[in-house]
Design an enzyme around this catalytic site. Structure first.
Site, short mmCIF file in Angstrom:
data_model
loop_
_atom_site.label_atom_id
_atom_site.label_comp_id
_atom_site.label_asym_id
_atom_site.label_seq_id
_atom_site.Cartn_x
_atom_site.Cartn_y
_atom_site.Cartn_z
N SER A 118 28.85 -31.59 61.11
CA SER A 118 29.22 -31.65 62.52
C SER A 118 28.03 -31.33 63.41
CB SER A 118 30.38 -30.70 62.82
OG SER A 118 30.05 -29.36 62.51
N GLU A 119 27.15 -30.39 62.97
CA GLU A 119 25.91 -30.11 63.70
C GLU A 119 24.78 -29.77 62.74
OE1 GLU A 119 28.96 -29.51 66.87
OE2 GLU A 119 28.69 -28.35 65.03
N THR A 120 23.60 -30.19 63.14
CA THR A 120 22.34 -29.82 62.50
C THR A 120 21.44 -29.28 63.60
OG1 THR A 120 22.54 -31.52 60.79
CG2 THR A 120 20.33 -30.67 61.23
#
Length: 279
Positions: free
Chosen positions: A46-48
């Protein structure tokens, strides 16, 4: 090909694989925007995030946050996971609090016995939800009219609109039709019934990123903005526990409290993967 230190951190749970993972690249100043976006697309989390040298002298580090499709000005679980990785890599804050610089400004982070906690940033949009949009949300979630008890824009960067339902059971029963919901970034919140649900938490949340067609397991930015709304309007106590991720087999636990003039959003963090990446 340059080598960068890397960690994958599970956030809002002390047990690995039961929270929300974030990929963290440290010392990422040499990467271009395109390289960051490509790596975030490749991880498919979902996020990096990418930790860089700060540009604000008050900050300890600067953070950039990418989904597989776009860059975000702020996100909650990446904030805590990235701070965890920075500290684990030997980062030493200038003051008592860690100060993160990101697109929404400076975000203070505190260390405590329960893990890390960030101060919720100001909302960029608030206010009631238009009746026609609320009706589209209700239809898109397959809910009866009476299930919705309140709704409010609670956008602190990602675009959140929050819908309060009658109960935890209603939150868990929702089935999103992403096509009908369009490009909404939607949060559901419902109270726990101590007699039916126990006393481990006071609210259940779910988060839907409709444009990208997925449910986020445990969402710091949503919990931050929902707490600002609920505590600020007397719909929740000054301190409470929220659970999220139940519908996905996760066990996210988020501590919310109003303290020192801010809403603090906290939880446990644990490293699951550590090494390096070649980019």
């Amino acid at each position: 090909m340059p080598r960068f230190a890397f960690q994958q951190v599970d956030v809002f749970c002390s047990v690995p694989l039961k929270g929300n993972p974030v990929a963290v690249v440290l010392g990422a100043d040499g990467l271009t925007d395109d390289q960051m976006a490509a790596f975030a697309n490749w991880t498919n989390l979902s996020e990096t995030t990418f930790i860089l040298r700060p540009t604000d002298p008050a900050a300890d580090y600067r953070l950039r946050i990418f989904t597989p499709a776009r860059e975000l000005p702020f996100a909650g679980h990446p904030t805590l996971g990235s701070c965890h990785a920075w500290l684990a890599a030997g980062g030493v804050p200038k003051g008592a609090e860690v100060m993160q610089e990101c697109a929404v400004g400076l975000v203070p982070i505190r260390r405590g016995q329960g893990g890390l906690a960030f101060a919720a940033p100001p909302l960029v949009r608030s206010g009631p939800v238009a009746p026609d949009l609320l009706d589209r949300i209700r239809t898109g979630l397959g809910l009866p009219t009476e299930a919705i008890t309140n709704a409010h824009w609670v956008d602190n960067g990602p675009g959140w609109v929050a819908v309060k339902l009658r109960s935890r059971a209603d939150v868990l029963a929702a089935v999103p039709d992403y096509a009908a919901l369009g490009r909404l970034t939607l949060g559901l919140v419902g109270p726990w019934d101590p007699a039916k649900d126990g006393t481990d938490a006071q609210f259940e949340l779910r988060a839907f990123v409709c444009a990208e067609g997925y449910e986020d397991p445990v969402t710091g930015s949503l919990n931050a903005s929902v707490a600002q709304w609920l505590i600020g309007t007397g719909q929740a106590p000054e301190a409470y526990v929220a659970r999220q991720g139940t519908a996905l087999g996760r066990a996210g636990r988020i501590d919310l409290r109003r303290q020192d003039g801010a809403i603090w959003v906290g939880g446990a963090t644990v490293t699951c993967i550590e090494g390096s990446v070649l980019l």
